[in-house]
Design an enzyme around this catalytic site. Structure first.
Site, mmCIF file in Angstrom:
data_model
loop_
_atom_site.group_PDB
_atom_site.id
_atom_site.type_symbol
_atom_site.label_atom_id
_atom_site.label_comp_id
_atom_site.label_asym_id
_atom_site.label_seq_id
_atom_site.Cartn_x
_atom_site.Cartn_y
_atom_site.Cartn_z
ATOM 1 N N GLU A 52 49.884 35.000 64.515
ATOM 2 C CA GLU A 52 50.489 36.259 64.089
ATOM 3 C C GLU A 52 51.069 37.019 65.289
ATOM 4 O O GLU A 52 50.440 37.109 66.346
ATOM 5 C CB GLU A 52 49.406 37.102 63.408
ATOM 6 C CG GLU A 52 49.823 38.464 62.933
ATOM 7 C CD GLU A 52 48.659 39.227 62.315
ATOM 8 O OE1 GLU A 52 48.917 40.256 61.670
ATOM 9 O OE2 GLU A 52 47.488 38.790 62.478
ATOM 10 N N LYS A 121 53.992 40.500 55.942
ATOM 11 C CA LYS A 121 52.568 40.614 55.629
ATOM 12 C C LYS A 121 52.375 41.668 54.541
ATOM 13 O O LYS A 121 52.991 42.733 54.562
ATOM 14 C CB LYS A 121 51.802 41.001 56.888
ATOM 15 C CG LYS A 121 50.286 41.035 56.753
ATOM 16 C CD LYS A 121 49.650 41.292 58.117
ATOM 17 C CE LYS A 121 48.138 41.273 58.068
ATOM 18 N NZ LYS A 121 47.540 41.446 59.421
ATOM 19 N N CYS A 177 47.177 36.540 58.317
ATOM 20 C CA CYS A 177 45.850 37.052 58.665
ATOM 21 C C CYS A 177 45.112 37.687 57.486
ATOM 22 O O CYS A 177 44.542 37.004 56.658
ATOM 23 C CB CYS A 177 45.971 38.018 59.836
ATOM 24 S SG CYS A 177 44.380 38.248 60.701
#
Length: 679
Positions: A52, A121, A177
């Protein structure tokens, strides 16, 4: 394409990568990513995932909103796109990107000089040490969008999948994540929409015990989604102002860990594995509830195509293939499997005895592996129920070719276990029956045909059933899963029939390890254990055909093939429905070199043999013919018995339902066309 090419057989090589991060230095980070990507290209990797915000660094706080940094990120993306032009892997890299006046934490898909898409994200942590909403906005609701990054226009949104045009089943999804830490991760929606490779670009910091939690999350997600899950976390180079980083990188597949890197690395590293796309597709095909879940939760995804261009030659094989898929080489796992298999057998028989109210069982003991295991199960079940073992009516039934060695082992076992032991010589009755039907053996001719063999097998079973009638007991079957697969049993009034078969779900290759486990755990007295050692050393034989002086005794494996190979084929046919050429490819890697890979614990050194492709092809032909063409009628009428292995059972009331009048033509044609005599 070479027979040895993994890409020919439904596999794809993937990598989860970590590189040394240069904080707030996108140009340097782009070069590090390209260096690792080039290394993945040299290793024929199809998909490579990086951490990330790997282009900028994760732990740079408010620097993330500095225009200078964000401009540099876009320049670095240009560098990565240009540098990927001649590289094979689809690269998934992390970067902060400006879009519609906001900043997003993104995963970028880059391949062969193109930016194929950008996924923002969704779930931004804002608790404990995390405060991502300070810098980013969520990608929730971004479906259907597009973005311009430097000179590149690409799809933008959380609805993107990347599908290989030249590798069937390779469909890739990216999440970032925190997205996997929530109750309903985006990758679950992607999986039911068809994604088979789920990638997680992560910058999760490390605290005590957190690595195991990540591993649990990723493994379980791969199992729930029937998918591969690639996890790459940030490591060396991230800021340690208040946090630390371990660079965990892993590849999981359907609940199994395929590859992991060392944690706390000092240099770039990658977890590389070959994932089985065919297996994932087959698992989803068999699991109807997966499709039900798809229809309940499906949402639209856009598919972006790309061409892997995988090499046609042999690039090795980054995957452990068990020689004995029913018998793990790992000692602890084998111990657990034997414990469970044995207790499944014992508890199944105990329940059948409770349900019927019977206190006697009848069993034929040959001195071979199968009847030995069945007798041990009977003894343990009687102990469990508090019944005296003399209720086990055990008989040895010598025929025309029974050896003194096996008969003495049978007697020793029956007596040492405390069963009511007896002997019934079937030769007089067999001679009478052969005479009654006009068989040439009755007139003194050495004709040892199938009738000669089946008269003996049938009489043995007939005697056992009549003994059970007379004594108010049930006949316990001894035939195993491998014999049922190959039709290596006498139908009806023969060893195919019993009132209850404790071995029906146990393959031949597992039975010897069950007996070894029983010896090792000392579940019976020393005199029993000594006899078990002698039985384990005996060659497998039906002992139905007499042999003269200097002749080799009848060998089962010489007729129907090595059980090691036949159980290998059985597992992959029954559990996954693989085509013969794929099974042959796997068997070649498992069996061609006896020195390669681990053998199960205590496996005899003189039996650690190898098989070349010609042998594998030949015996697979025997298996396919026997399994598909003419043995099903025996399985369609098989007695009750518990399923033991996750590899499957052959009960027509359970795992395997097939027509008794089927044929093997399609399987034999695939074998003939796609498996050469040498690789």
């Amino acid at each position: 394409m070479s027979f040895r090419s993994l890409y020919r057989h439904g596999f794809a090589r993937v990598a989860a990568c970590t590189t040394r991060t240069a904080l707030a230095d996108p140009a340097t980070n782009a070069q590090s990513i390209l260096r690792m990507a080039a290394d993945c290209d040299r290793q024929s990797v199809a998909v490579a995932v990086f951490p990330e915000l790997g282009i900028s660094g994760y732990a740079i706080s408010d620097l993330l909103q500095q225009t200078t940094l964000l401009d540099a990120v876009e320049s670095a993306v240009e560098t990565l796109v240009a540098g990927s032009a001649e590289l094979m892997p689809l690269l998934l890299v992390g970067a902060p990107l400006r879009h519609l006046g906001s900043l997003y934490n993104c995963a970028l898909a880059i391949h062969r000089g193109e930016l194929l898409g950008v996924v923002p994200k969704i779930h931004l942590p804002n608790y404990r040490e995390f405060y991502e909403p300070r810098h980013f906005v969520s990608g929730d609701g971004s479906d259907g969008g597009s973005i311009a990054v430097g000179g590149h226009a690409a799809p933008f949104g959380t609805d993107l999948l990347w599908e290989a045009s030249d590798l069937r089943g390779l469909v890739v999804h990216a999440e970032i994540c925190e997205d996997v830490w929530v109750p309903n991760p985006p990758s679950g929606e992607a999986a039911v929409a068809g994604a088979t490779v789920l990638a997680n670009l992560s910058a999760s910091n490390i605290t005590i015990g957190k690595a195991e939690t990540r591993r649990l999350l990723c493994r379980s997600q791969s199992a729930r989604c029937l998918a591969a899950y690639l996890y790459a976390a940030a490591g060396t180079g991230e800021s340690t102002t208040d946090l630390a980083w371990d660079g965990q990188a892993s590849v999981f597949e359907n609940g199994n860990t395929l590859a992991e890197t060392e944690r706390f690395p000092v240099a770039d590293q990658a977890a590389i594995a070959d994932i089985d796309l065919d297996m994932l597709a087959q698992e989803r095909l068999q699991m109807g509830s997966f499709d039900t879940n798809r229809r309940r939760h499906a949402r639209a995804f856009r598919r972006v195509g790309f061409t892997v261009g995988a090499p046609a030659g042999d690039v090795g094989f980054r995957r452990k293939v068990e020689r004995f898929p029913f018998v793990p080489a790992d000692v602890a796992r084998l111990e657990q499997d034997c414990y469970e298999a044995y207790n499944i057998q014992v508890s199944g028989l105990a329940q059948r005895l409770r349900a019927t109210g019977l206190k006697k069982v009848v069993i034929g003991i040959s001195g071979g592996l199968d009847s030995t295991q069945a007798l041990l199960v009977c003894a343990q079940a009687f102990d469990l129920l508090g019944l005296p073992r003399d209720g086990i009516l055990a008989y040895t039934l010598p025929g025309f070719a029974t050896s003194d060695h096996t008969k003495s082992n049978a007697w020793a076992l029956m007596q040492s276990l405390g069963a009511t032991a007896g002997e019934l010589d079937i030769k007089p009755a067999a001679k009478q029956m052969l005479s009654d039907i006009g068989h040439p053996y009755a007139s003194g001719k050495s004709v040892y045909d199938i009738t000669f063999e089946n008269v003996q097998a049938g009489l043995r079973t007939d005697y056992l059933f009549r003994i059970a009638n007379y004594n108010g007991g049930m006949v316990i079957g001894t035939g195993d899963l491998s014999e049922l697969a190959l039709g290596w049993c006498t139908y009806g009034v023969g060893d195919q029939m019993a009132h209850y078969n404790v071995n029906a779900g146990v393959p031949k290759t597992l039975i010897q390890h069950l007996i070894r486990w029983i010896i090792g755990t000392r579940r019976f007295a020393d005199d029993v254990l000594g006899t078990l050692d002698a039985i384990l050393a005996t060659e497998i034989s039906p002992e139905l055909v007499p042999t003269g002086e200097g002749e080799t005794p009848q060998s089962t494996e010489a007729k129907i093939g090595p059980y090691a190979l036949q159980d290998f084929t059985l597992f992959h046919i029954l559990r996954y429905g693989f085509v013969p050429s794929k099974i042959a490819f796997l068997a070649l890697h498992a069996w061609e070199d006896p020195a390669r890979g681990d053998w199960p614990a205590h496996f005899q050194a003189d039996r650690q043999v190898g098989y070349d492709l010609a042998q594998i092809r030949h015996w697979m032909g025997v298996f396919l013919t026997r399994f598909f063409a003419f043995s099903q009628f025996k399985r369609s009428a098989m007695p009750n018995g518990p399923k033991v292995s996750a590899g499957g059972s052959l009960s027509p009331r359970g795992d395997w339902r097939a027509p008794s009048d089927g044929n093997a033509a399609a399987w034999l044609a695939e074998l003939e066309q796609n498996v050469p005599l040498s690789p």
